[in-house]
Design a protein around this motif. Structure first.
Motif, short mmCIF file in Angstrom:
data_model
loop_
_atom_site.label_atom_id
_atom_site.label_comp_id
_atom_site.label_asym_id
_atom_site.label_seq_id
_atom_site.Cartn_x
_atom_site.Cartn_y
_atom_site.Cartn_z
N PHE A 1 0.71 -1.13 -0.17
CA PHE A 1 0.09 0.06 -0.01
C PHE A 1 0.93 1.38 -0.11
O PHE A 1 0.48 2.22 -0.60
N LYS A 2 2.30 1.15 0.71
CA LYS A 2 2.95 2.17 0.74
C LYS A 2 3.46 2.61 -0.69
O LYS A 2 3.50 3.81 -1.01
N LYS A 3 3.84 1.70 -1.13
CA LYS A 3 4.52 1.80 -2.62
C LYS A 3 3.48 2.27 -3.55
O LYS A 3 3.39 3.18 -4.47
N LEU A 4 2.28 1.56 -3.56
CA LEU A 4 1.05 2.13 -4.55
C LEU A 4 0.58 3.64 -4.21
O LEU A 4 0.49 4.53 -5.27
N SER A 5 0.78 4.28 -3.10
CA SER A 5 0.15 5.43 -2.42
C SER A 5 1.45 6.66 -2.38
O SER A 5 1.13 7.65 -2.47
N GLY A 6 2.53 6.05 -2.27
CA GLY A 6 3.66 7.02 -2.00
C GLY A 6 3.66 7.79 -0.78
O GLY A 6 4.12 8.47 -0.39
N LEU B 1 -7.52 7.52 0.57
CA LEU B 1 -6.24 8.14 0.71
C LEU B 1 -5.85 9.35 -0.13
O LEU B 1 -5.34 10.20 0.28
N GLN B 2 -6.11 8.93 -1.48
CA GLN B 2 -6.13 10.04 -2.60
C GLN B 2 -6.66 11.13 -2.39
O GLN B 2 -6.33 12.26 -2.58
N GLN B 3 -7.96 11.08 -1.58
CA GLN B 3 -8.70 12.21 -1.29
C GLN B 3 -7.98 12.76 -0.23
O GLN B 3 -8.08 14.16 -0.07
N ILE B 4 -7.81 12.06 0.93
CA ILE B 4 -6.86 12.70 1.95
C ILE B 4 -5.77 13.63 1.46
O ILE B 4 -5.64 14.88 1.96
N GLN B 5 -5.01 13.05 0.52
CA GLN B 5 -3.62 13.75 0.24
C GLN B 5 -4.07 15.11 -0.71
O GLN B 5 -3.32 15.98 -0.58
N PHE B 6 -5.27 14.98 -1.33
CA PHE B 6 -5.75 16.25 -2.23
C PHE B 6 -6.06 17.27 -1.18
O PHE B 6 -5.71 18.41 -1.46
N LEU B 7 -6.95 16.79 -0.39
CA LEU B 7 -7.40 17.96 0.57
C LEU B 7 -6.21 18.68 1.62
O LEU B 7 -6.22 19.67 1.88
N LYS B 8 -5.23 17.66 1.71
CA LYS B 8 -4.02 18.34 2.38
C LYS B 8 -3.33 19.10 1.49
O LYS B 8 -3.03 20.30 1.89
N THR B 9 -3.23 18.95 0.45
CA THR B 9 -2.74 19.80 -0.56
C THR B 9 -3.07 21.03 -0.86
O THR B 9 -2.44 22.09 -1.06
N ILE B 10 -4.50 21.15 -0.71
CA ILE B 10 -5.05 22.67 -0.96
C ILE B 10 -5.40 23.11 0.41
O ILE B 10 -6.14 24.18 0.58
N GLY B 11 -4.54 22.60 1.61
CA GLY B 11 -4.56 23.28 2.65
C GLY B 11 -5.62 22.94 4.08
O GLY B 11 -5.48 23.65 4.90
#
Length: 246
Positions: free
Chosen positions: A7-12, A48-58
């Motif tokens: 999962f770590k490798k897939l998600s970064g 997780l992709q949603q979490i990372q996106f929302l983190k990116t926009i602050g």
């Protein structure tokens, strides 16, 4: 199912972060192996992709947790608030950028004498005044456009940087004496640049010099504080230049 290392490798995202997300309830694994290793599915990958996106926009993790769990979350209102926050941060960072440029350019002028005390004095004494924001008539300006050509300490434009560099060089080689050829070459370039930027504005330049030579007037007109020693040296060097030019 994905083992946490897969999962770590897939998600970064690092294993440490995934464990932290699990701990705060932001992203729970589907299950665990008999050995206690976390297992994830494609649904967790999408989340997780949603979490990372929302983190990116602050957004903060605490906010993201609520946003993803609530079916009644007002996304429009939340995004508008975030936009307002980003705009305010942008303005704040722009002011910091200008302060940093001024401090960097101050070092170019003052060299080793530019210490933390001067940095703090410059930063703490800032106000909303613009340089020479006064009645233009009292400055003897013929064409107010020349005011835009005055070197600005917080600027990155080539003309301002050249003026700053010239003053910095002058201070660096003061020990050679105002009549030294190196100093006179610097003065010559200053004189040429003065003609390029402020042609036919002698009355304004005389007034500006009078202001610059007075610490009180310089502060009143929000000019960068320069040591009187360098100003006196510049005046002597320029007079010597004019005497030998004619």
């Amino acid at each position: 199912m994905y083992h946490i290392n897969e999962f770590k490798k897939l998600s970064g995202v690092s294993v440490r972060t995934l464990r932290f997300y699990d701990k705060i309830g932001l992203l729970k694994p589907v299950s665990k192996t008999e050995g206690g290793h976390r297992l994830y599915s494609n649904n967790e990958l999408k989340k997780l992709q949603q979490i990372q996106f929302l983190k990116t926009i602050g957004f903060q993790l605490s906010e993201i947790k609520i946003m993803l769990e609530s079916e009644e979350w007002d996304w429009s209102n939340s995004l508008m608030k975030q936009l307002s926050y980003v705009i305010s941060e942008k303005d704040r960072l722009s002011k910091i950028e200008l302060s940093l440029r001024e401090l960097i350019n101050g070092i170019a002028i003052d060299g080793e004498e530019f210490r933390i005390k001067k940095i703090m004095d410059l930063y703490n004494n800032k106000d909303s005044k613009e340089v020479l924001k006064y009645n233009r008539n009292e400055l003897n300006v013929k064409n107010t456009e020349v005011l835009g050509k005055l070197p600005k300490m917080a600027s990155s434009d080539p003309d301002s940087l050249e003026w700053i560099a010239l003053v910095g060089q002058l201070k660096k080689y003061m020990h050679l004496g105002y009549s030294n050829s190196r100093i006179q070459n610097i003065i010559e370039r200053m004189d040429v640049k003065k003609g390029e930027d402020f042609n036919d504005e002698d009355a304004f330049l005389d007034k500006l010099w009078d202001i610059r030579m007075s610490p009180e007037e310089s502060k009143k007109y929000n000019l960068y504080p320069m040591d009187q020693e360098i100003l006196n040296f510049l005046e002597k060097a320029y007079i010597h230049y004019l005497d030998n030019k004619s």
